[in-house]
Design a protein around this motif. Structure first.
Motif, PDB file in Angstrom:
ATOM      1  N   LEU B 188      51.273  34.032  30.005  1.00  0.00           N
ATOM      2  CA  LEU B 188      51.850  33.841  31.339  1.00  0.00           C
ATOM      3  C   LEU B 188      51.434  32.502  31.947  1.00  0.00           C
ATOM      4  CD1 LEU B 188      51.696  37.428  32.900  1.00  0.00           C
ATOM      5  CD2 LEU B 188      53.661  36.214  31.969  1.00  0.00           C
ATOM      6  N   ALA B 189      50.374  31.908  31.403  1.00  0.00           N
ATOM      7  CA  ALA B 189      49.949  30.596  31.896  1.00  0.00           C
ATOM      8  C   ALA B 189      50.857  29.477  31.372  1.00  0.00           C
ATOM      9  CB  ALA B 189      48.501  30.336  31.478  1.00  0.00           C
ATOM     10  N   GLU B 190      51.664  29.806  30.364  1.00  0.00           N
ATOM     11  CA  GLU B 190      52.603  28.804  29.816  1.00  0.00           C
ATOM     12  C   GLU B 190      53.725  28.541  30.825  1.00  0.00           C
ATOM     13  OE1 GLU B 190      52.629  27.273  26.678  1.00  0.00           O
ATOM     14  OE2 GLU B 190      50.583  28.073  26.497  1.00  0.00           O
ATOM     15  N   PRO B 191      54.276  27.334  30.818  1.00  0.00           N
ATOM     16  CA  PRO B 191      55.390  27.049  31.752  1.00  0.00           C
ATOM     17  C   PRO B 191      56.662  27.787  31.321  1.00  0.00           C
ATOM     18  CG  PRO B 191      55.040  25.198  30.252  1.00  0.00           C
ATOM     19  CD  PRO B 191      53.947  26.187  29.960  1.00  0.00           C
ATOM     20  N   THR B 192      57.553  27.996  32.286  1.00  0.00           N
ATOM     21  CA  THR B 192      58.832  28.592  31.901  1.00  0.00           C
ATOM     22  C   THR B 192      59.674  27.537  31.192  1.00  0.00           C
ATOM     23  OG1 THR B 192      59.726  28.115  34.072  1.00  0.00           O
ATOM     24  CG2 THR B 192      58.934  30.366  33.694  1.00  0.00           C
ATOM     25  N   PHE B 193      60.568  28.024  30.339  1.00  0.00           N
ATOM     26  CA  PHE B 193      61.412  27.149  29.503  1.00  0.00           C
ATOM     27  C   PHE B 193      62.819  27.137  30.110  1.00  0.00           C
ATOM     28  CE2 PHE B 193      63.945  27.231  25.337  1.00  0.00           C
ATOM     29  CZ  PHE B 193      64.021  25.864  25.250  1.00  0.00           C
ATOM     30  N   VAL B 194      63.485  28.279  30.065  1.00  0.00           N
ATOM     31  CA  VAL B 194      64.691  28.492  30.859  1.00  0.00           C
ATOM     32  C   VAL B 194      64.363  29.723  31.692  1.00  0.00           C
ATOM     33  CG1 VAL B 194      67.164  28.967  30.850  1.00  0.00           C
ATOM     34  CG2 VAL B 194      66.169  27.526  29.052  1.00  0.00           C
ATOM     35  N   SER B 195      64.071  29.501  32.939  1.00  0.00           N
ATOM     36  CA  SER B 195      63.528  30.551  33.797  1.00  0.00           C
ATOM     37  C   SER B 195      64.401  31.805  33.780  1.00  0.00           C
ATOM     38  CB  SER B 195      63.452  30.004  35.226  1.00  0.00           C
ATOM     39  OG  SER B 195      63.154  31.032  36.119  1.00  0.00           O
ATOM     40  N   PRO B 196      63.833  33.007  33.670  1.00  0.00           N
ATOM     41  CA  PRO B 196      62.403  33.311  33.648  1.00  0.00           C
ATOM     42  C   PRO B 196      61.787  33.322  32.249  1.00  0.00           C
ATOM     43  CG  PRO B 196      63.639  35.363  33.705  1.00  0.00           C
ATOM     44  CD  PRO B 196      64.665  34.246  33.670  1.00  0.00           C
ATOM     45  N   LEU B 197      62.533  32.837  31.243  1.00  0.00           N
ATOM     46  CA  LEU B 197      62.000  32.888  29.876  1.00  0.00           C
ATOM     47  C   LEU B 197      61.060  31.723  29.598  1.00  0.00           C
ATOM     48  CD1 LEU B 197      65.291  33.849  27.970  1.00  0.00           C
ATOM     49  CD2 LEU B 197      63.405  35.375  28.617  1.00  0.00           C
ATOM     50  N   ARG B 198      59.975  32.048  28.884  1.00  0.00           N
ATOM     51  CA  ARG B 198      59.092  31.010  28.360  1.00  0.00           C
ATOM     52  C   ARG B 198      59.428  30.812  26.891  1.00  0.00           C
ATOM     53  NH1 ARG B 198      56.502  33.800  32.314  1.00  0.00           N
ATOM     54  NH2 ARG B 198      55.166  32.603  33.720  1.00  0.00           N
ATOM     55  N   LYS B 199      58.947  29.718  26.323  1.00  0.00           N
ATOM     56  CA  LYS B 199      59.313  29.442  24.922  1.00  0.00           C
ATOM     57  C   LYS B 199      58.969  30.609  24.002  1.00  0.00           C
ATOM     58  CE  LYS B 199      60.468  24.812  24.032  1.00  0.00           C
ATOM     59  NZ  LYS B 199      60.162  23.462  23.614  1.00  0.00           N
ATOM     60  N   HIS B 200      57.804  31.232  24.241  1.00  0.00           N
ATOM     61  CA  HIS B 200      57.386  32.311  23.339  1.00  0.00           C
ATOM     62  C   HIS B 200      58.241  33.573  23.516  1.00  0.00           C
ATOM     63  CE1 HIS B 200      54.605  32.580  26.912  1.00  0.00           C
ATOM     64  NE2 HIS B 200      55.292  33.702  26.976  1.00  0.00           N
ATOM     65  N   ASP B 201      59.029  33.636  24.584  1.00  0.00           N
ATOM     66  CA  ASP B 201      59.942  34.774  24.753  1.00  0.00           C
ATOM     67  C   ASP B 201      61.172  34.653  23.855  1.00  0.00           C
ATOM     68  OD1 ASP B 201      58.617  36.269  26.847  1.00  0.00           O
ATOM     69  OD2 ASP B 201      59.124  34.599  28.197  1.00  0.00           O
ATOM     70  N   CYS B 202      61.354  33.465  23.272  1.00  0.00           N
ATOM     71  CA  CYS B 202      62.563  33.205  22.478  1.00  0.00           C
ATOM     72  C   CYS B 202      62.205  33.193  20.991  1.00  0.00           C
ATOM     73  CB  CYS B 202      63.145  31.846  22.832  1.00  0.00           C
ATOM     74  SG  CYS B 202      63.315  31.578  24.604  1.00  0.00           S
ATOM     75  N   CYS B 203      63.104  33.702  20.183  1.00  0.00           N
ATOM     76  CA  CYS B 203      62.862  33.714  18.739  1.00  0.00           C
ATOM     77  C   CYS B 203      62.877  32.288  18.205  1.00  0.00           C
ATOM     78  CB  CYS B 203      63.933  34.536  18.030  1.00  0.00           C
ATOM     79  SG  CYS B 203      65.578  33.848  18.218  1.00  0.00           S
ATOM     80  N   PRO B 204      62.156  32.040  17.100  1.00  0.00           N
ATOM     81  CA  PRO B 204      62.145  30.688  16.537  1.00  0.00           C
ATOM     82  C   PRO B 204      63.399  30.404  15.716  1.00  0.00           C
ATOM     83  CG  PRO B 204      60.788  32.131  15.198  1.00  0.00           C
ATOM     84  CD  PRO B 204      61.280  32.967  16.360  1.00  0.00           C
ATOM     85  N   VAL B 205      63.687  29.128  15.515  1.00  0.00           N
ATOM     86  CA  VAL B 205      64.734  28.715  14.571  1.00  0.00           C
ATOM     87  C   VAL B 205      64.161  28.881  13.166  1.00  0.00           C
ATOM     88  CG1 VAL B 205      66.011  26.722  13.686  1.00  0.00           C
ATOM     89  CG2 VAL B 205      65.853  27.114  16.155  1.00  0.00           C
TER      90      VAL B 205
END
Lengths: 386, 350, 178
Positions: B188-205
């Motif tokens: 949760l300390a990570e910045p948001t990527f596309v709010s409200p999602l953070r990078k780690h909320d998204c699957c990798p390529v």
């Protein structure tokens, strides 16, 4: 033993055209609604939808089944999208039939389409790749050398291709759905310009927008259907690589295997005698004699004789007319083209082909191929339950 | 209904970039692996079906060259869906139910590293209204995540817990791309990527391929000590127009789970195709899974996401755990389209 | 057009361009081939099972679905298996029609590829015509089949391609390992 399945509804675009003024959703809906009407049922009576179409590149639209869920009344139902290159219309019909033949579904809708006017198909097939010489001159450039080799081997007269084109476009005049509806002139055909030698402009299919749909049901529902059913007596799909060392390209093994498989299922031993009419995927007219051999309607090297003898011409009273709808030579909405073959075969055995009806047609073949003539799909439909 | 089992599964490592390997080379690895695990050859296969996407490779007919990996001479009975290969398995399963064939090889592949993966799914959108606006796949998912937060059902902490769990489970998966020990606070300390999602909320390529083998009882028992029987399978689709859907639920996943009979027994494990952390929460609820089920023991989609074979991977990961005796009953889920529009559910039992 | 009429004018289409960037990976076998052709060498691969030689190699022997490994240096001389004279331009290619595209099988190999044939009259080419590669100046060589500008007919009699096939099949039997 598989459960019996039958085509109980067929629907097509009112007429295939270079450009149909409708959205993709409107295009598929027209065909689907026509099929439902023929089957005497409504969207609620459909258990699943099986969609087929050629590359997404043709319209620049990825996985169109997602966008078409609403237009095809599929919300809350299973939806599948088939893609097997040019054979896709035929493969989709085979897969759709399996939904019923597996006993898992009672009545399904299957739809195929292409809207070539929404993008540039020639470009889509010729996108530059960095590792090969950029010489992909469209499908004609690929198939012309194979046709040349057929001509060399069989010593077929040079006018065979134009005669097939003439025959198919004469047939098309009786099919209100056909794209090309112009009285053909054999002299002009023989003088038409070369595009990919030895292929002339007159020997090449058009580029069309269009959709085709079918309702397929199990035996119980088929018997209750308002119009006669076309019983599916066999389906087959066969594939082989585009290229391999010394691949037989003129008379591909996969096509032979596909024909043998479907004939075996339908109990056919002499296709020329036992099949009353065939709708065969012929995008370049020379492929009629080539497929006549590949599908065992003629001995190897003698397919062109069937053409010259008029055996495949309805207008000449041939014993086994091919492509009385006008075939791919008269309409080519690529993703739907295979299914149109299968659907026209069904209309014939149902006795519902109107002006293009072949008298007494009880057994018909639907055929499609794709890729480098490496993907094949076939079905046999009958007026009597197998 | 004929009894059909998954008897073998193979995958290539879920790498960010498979480098010089092309589609055919990836498919060969997966297909040879799946056949090899079962101790059979391509001659034992009655039907082959695959799933792939032309737009990953930037040219029409990606699946055509993949046929070069199969040894399809003389010709084979074969078909292809332009969908996740989980649907290819469904087509093959249907074909087996017809009674004409007893075995099937299913494979899927995708090399996402060399295309603009974030923009490819944009082309799935309604081509007249949405596609010209170029909403990217992360932004569309973020709309759904926002709706979920606003509904009050879940918090960003819940999203982070999904990621913690995935990364932890993936530590035991040698093929995973992302794994490790994290805390909710850290994430949760990570910045948001596309709010409200953070990078780690998204699957990798991810680049890769996967393959499985299906067989009916007689062959399954001959080739596999403990086949993973398919006791239920179903798929459903929701409306495409996001404005007509409640994005905080998945009606189609719920319906598919019911039809597949998920609740007919205890679910030991579930592998869910949730490319974004919040989607795991939606799916868990839709499919009626509770804390007695281990979710994504492989790490799931957040640990590696091969577009076009991720759904087949889920089936394979569940099947492998049943074949090994680690689980008795599991659920595998596959998805397609924006905001989980289309869903396929398979129940597998030992 | 008045505003009122414009509102009634049906919208029948609009442009919605798609621009996507790709970075291709050739594949291990093709990458090796391209590195060799950059040096002016044509290197095919032999199937360890069928013994047949594939050029350009694409990583697998499509007949058996197995990886090809053994490399075979090939001559730049071959035979026309078939051809077309193309009267239409190729999208994104400056070459002006008419031009000849042939399916060519190189000597000591077993699978065709397509390339241009030039420096001849259309009547000079037939199925079985023998060809030799015309290379670009070595200063222009890159990682591309286009290092060969085109093929040129050799001053030799055309051969029977059926006999060529049988000869090759016999030859490759020595390398078979079924």
């Amino acid at each position: 033993m598989a459960i019996q399945a039958a085509v109980v509804g067929v629907g097509q675009s009112e007429r295939f055209r270079t450009r149909i003024k409708a959205s993709i959703a409107g295009l598929v809906r027209e065909a689907a609604l026509n099929a439902l009407e023929d089957a005497g049922c409504s969207w609620d009576d459909i258990d699943a939808v099986i969609l087929g179409k050629a590359p997404d590149f043709f319209e620049g639209h990825l996985m169109p089944e997602l966008y078409l869920a609403e237009a095809l009344g599929c919300i809350g139902k299973p939806m599948l999208r088939v893609h097997t290159a040019g054979s896709v219309g035929g493969s989709t019909a085979c897969v759709a039939a399996s939904y019923v033949q597996s006993g898992q579904f009672e009545r399904i809708l299957t739809v195929t389409y292409e809207k070539q006017s929404e993008s540039n198909a020639m470009w889509a097939l010729s996108s530059k790749q960095p590792f090969n010489p950029h010489l992909n001159a469209g499908a004609g450039g690929f198939f012309a050398p194979i046709i040349r080799e057929y001509m060399r081997r069989t010593k077929a007269p040079e006018d065979v291709g134009c005669k097939v084109a003439y025959k198919d476009r004469m047939h098309a005049l009786k099919n209100p759905h056909a794209h090309v509806q112009e009285e053909p002139n054999l002299e002009e055909y023989l003088a038409s310009p070369m595009l990919w030698e030895p292929l002339r402009f007159s020997e090449v299919c058009p580029s069309s927008d269009g959709a085709c749909a079918m309702v397929i049901s199990n035996e119980d529902l088929a018997k209750k259907s308002p119009n006669p059913p076309a019983w599916i007596a066999g389906t087959s799909m066969r594939s082989e690589p585009t290229m391999y060392p010394w691949r037989e390209e003129v008379n591909p093994r996969a096509g032979n295997d596909c024909a043998k498989d479907v004939y075996k299922q339908a109990g056919i031993t002499n296709p020329l005698k036992e099949i009353d009419m065939a709708e065969v995927y012929v995008p370049f007219s020379w492929y009629e004699p080539m497929w006549a051999e590949n599908l065992f309607f003629a001995e190897e090297g003698e397919g062109w004789k069937l053409v010259l003898e008029g055996t495949t011409s309805r207008d000449e009273g041939g014993s086994c007319p091919w492509n009385v709808s006008g075939g791919v030579m008269s309409s080519n909405p690529i993703g739907a083209s295979g299914m149109i073959r299968f659907a026209e075969a069904a209309l014939q055995v149902r006795g519902m082909a109107e002006d293009r009806q072949v008298d007494g047609c009880k057994t018909a073949l639907g055929h499609a191929f794709g890729g480098g003539a490496q993907f094949f799909a076939t079905w046999i439909v009958k007026s009597d339950k197998p | 209904m004929r009894e059909v089992a998954v008897i073998s599964y193979a995958q290539t490592p879920k790498v960010r970039d498979a480098g010089a390997k092309n589609d055919v080379e990836l498919v060969m690895e997966a297909v040879h692996g799946a056949l090899g695990n079962a101790g059979i050859t391509n001659k034992d296969i009655d039907f082959t079906c695959s799933g792939s996407c032309d737009y990953l490779g930037g040219a029409a007919f990606a699946f055509v060259s993949a046929v070069d990996a199969l040894g399809a001479v003389p010709s084979i009975a074969e078909s292809h869906v332009e969908m996740d290969a989980a649907w290819a398995m469904y087509e093959a399963w249907m074909k087996i139910q017809m009674g004409h064939i007893d075995t099937a090889l299913i494979y899927g592949f995708g090399k996402s590293s060399h295309c603009e993966m974030r923009n490819i799914p944009t082309l799935q959108m309604d081509p007249y209204y949405y596609q010209p606006l170029w909403p990217d796949t992360v932004s569309i998912a973020a709309l759904q995540a926002r709706a979920l937060l606003e509904s009050g059902k879940y918090t960003e902490e819940d999203f982070a817990k999904v990621v913690v769990n995935s990364r932890k489970n993936a530590k035991n998966n040698p093929n995973a791309q992302l794994s490790g020990d994290y805390t909710v606070e850290q994430l949760l300390a990570e910045p948001t990527f596309v709010s409200p999602l953070r990078k780690h909320d998204c699957c990798p390529v991810t680049d890769g391929a996967a393959a499985i083998v299906l067989a009916t009882r007689e062959k399954a028992e001959a080739w596999c000590k403990r086949p993973a029987w398919i006791t239920g399978i179903d798929h459903r689709i929701d409306a495409h127009n996001l404005g007509t859907r409640d994005l905080t639920v998945s009606e189609s996943a719920k319906l598919a789970a019911e039809k597949a009979g998920v609740k007919k027994g205890k679910v030991d494990i579930a592998e869910l195709y949730a490319p974004f952390s919040h989607q795991e929460l939606i799916l868990k609820e839709a499919m009626g899974l509770d804390d007695s089920t281990v979710i994504n023991p492989s790490g799931g989609t957040l640990a590696g996401h091969v577009f076009m074979s991720c759904g087949l991977d889920r089936i394979g990961e569940v099947a492998d755990r049943i074949i090994s005796g680690e689980a008795d009953r599991g659920v595998a889920h596959a998805s397609s389209g924006p905001c989980l529009q289309q869903n396929l559910v398979t129940v597998l039992e030992g | 057009m008045s505003e009122e009429n414009a509102a009634k004018e049906p919208v029948e289409g609009f442009e919605s361009p798609v621009n996507l960037k790709y970075s291709f990976a050739a594949g291990r076998a093709t990458a090796k081939f391209l590195r060799e052709i950059k040096q002016g060498r044509i290197v095919g691969q032999r199937s360890s099972i069928t013994g047949k030689v594939i050029v350009p190699p694409r990583g697998s022997d499509p007949e058996t679905g197995t990886a090809t490994v053994e490399e075979v240096v090939l001559p730049d001389v071959g035979t026309v298996i078939s051809f077309t004279i193309c009267h239409l331009p190729i999208p994104n290619n400056p070459i002006m029609p008419p031009f000849i595209i042939a399916n060519i099988v190189l000597d000591e190999s077993d699978q065709t590829f397509i390339h241009l044939v030039s420096e001849c009259n259309n009547e000079d080419i037939q199925i079985g015509t023998r060809l030799k590669a015309k290379w670009k100046d070595s200063s222009e060589w890159g990682l591309s089949m286009e290092n060969i500008q085109y093929f040129v007919p050799l001053d030799e009699a055309p051969i029977d391609i059926e006999e060529l096939k049988q000869k090759r099949l016999k030859e490759t039997e020595k390398y078979r390992n079924a």
